[in-house]
Design a protein around this motif. Structure first.
Motif, PDB file in Angstrom:
ATOM      1  N   UNK A  79       0.843  -1.200   0.000  1.00  0.00           N
ATOM      2  CA  UNK A  79       0.000   0.000   0.000  1.00  0.00           C
ATOM      3  C   UNK A  79       0.871   1.239   0.000  1.00  0.00           C
ATOM      4  N   UNK A  80       0.327   2.313  -0.560  1.00  0.00           N
ATOM      5  CA  UNK A  80       0.954   3.623  -0.570  1.00  0.00           C
ATOM      6  C   UNK A  80      -0.041   4.585   0.052  1.00  0.00           C
ATOM      7  N   UNK A  81       0.202   4.963   1.296  1.00  0.00           N
ATOM      8  CA  UNK A  81      -0.750   5.810   2.016  1.00  0.00           C
ATOM      9  C   UNK A  81      -0.710   7.263   1.566  1.00  0.00           C
ATOM     10  N   UNK A  82       0.260   7.624   0.741  1.00  0.00           N
ATOM     11  CA  UNK A  82       0.277   8.966   0.160  1.00  0.00           C
ATOM     12  C   UNK A  82      -0.610   9.009  -1.084  1.00  0.00           C
ATOM     13  N   UNK A  83      -0.537   7.949  -1.859  1.00  0.00           N
ATOM     14  CA  UNK A  83      -1.340   7.872  -3.079  1.00  0.00           C
ATOM     15  C   UNK A  83      -2.715   7.240  -2.842  1.00  0.00           C
ATOM     16  N   UNK A  84      -2.982   6.814  -1.598  1.00  0.00           N
ATOM     17  CA  UNK A  84      -4.261   6.157  -1.278  1.00  0.00           C
ATOM     18  C   UNK A  84      -4.515   4.978  -2.214  1.00  0.00           C
ATOM     19  N   UNK A  85      -3.504   4.176  -2.397  1.00  0.00           N
ATOM     20  CA  UNK A  85      -3.586   3.074  -3.349  1.00  0.00           C
ATOM     21  C   UNK A  85      -3.033   1.792  -2.735  1.00  0.00           C
ATOM     22  N   UNK A  86      -3.713   0.701  -3.017  1.00  0.00           N
ATOM     23  CA  UNK A  86      -3.232  -0.621  -2.622  1.00  0.00           C
ATOM     24  C   UNK A  86      -2.948  -1.405  -3.896  1.00  0.00           C
ATOM     25  N   UNK A  87      -1.916  -2.222  -3.846  1.00  0.00           N
ATOM     26  CA  UNK A  87      -1.467  -2.964  -5.009  1.00  0.00           C
ATOM     27  C   UNK A  87      -1.488  -4.464  -4.728  1.00  0.00           C
ATOM     28  N   UNK A  88      -1.595  -5.232  -5.803  1.00  0.00           N
ATOM     29  CA  UNK A  88      -1.419  -6.672  -5.711  1.00  0.00           C
ATOM     30  C   UNK A  88      -0.511  -7.092  -6.864  1.00  0.00           C
TER      31      UNK A  88
END
Length: 114
Positions: free
Chosen positions: A71-80
């Motif tokens: 996850x990137x809490x700056x970009x508000x994005x979670x990845x798989x």
């Protein structure tokens, strides 16, 4: 609240894909984020989860060693990140946020086929 998945597609066995889920409308850094998948005729199953506190992760046995959630809490994005894909990984993949209640994205299709 909005969860928007992207990155799905058709890939050959042994290939890789990276799914993304961009979140908005809630405090992303405070939410547990999860990826689920649902294959035709099967129940939805959790694939991977990442905590809000320390970034701890949890995986389904079927994907351990092949998939990585981040996850990137700056970009508000979670990845798989999905590596060494198999035909049995074919499914619609859903992003899920847990913050007081469950929130779901619309899903993205992943097809593993030669």
């Amino acid at each position: 609240v909005q969860l928007v998945e992207s990155g799905g597609g058709l890939v050959q066995p042994g290939g890789s894909l990276r799914l993304s889920c961009e979140a908005s409308g809630f405090p992303f850094s405070s939410a547990v984020m999860r990826w689920f998948r649902q294959a035709p005729g099967k129940e939805r199953e959790m694939v991977a989860a990442i905590s809000s506190i320390n970034g701890g992760t949890n995986y389904a046995d079927s994907v351990k060693g092949r998939f990585t959630i981040s996850r990137d809490n700056v970009k508000n994005t979670v990845y798989l990140q999905m590596n060494s894909l198999k035909p049995e990984d074919t499914a619609v993949y859903f992003c899920n946020a847990v913050f007081g209640r469950n929130y779901w994205g619309q899903g993205t299709q992943v097809t593993v086929s030669s």
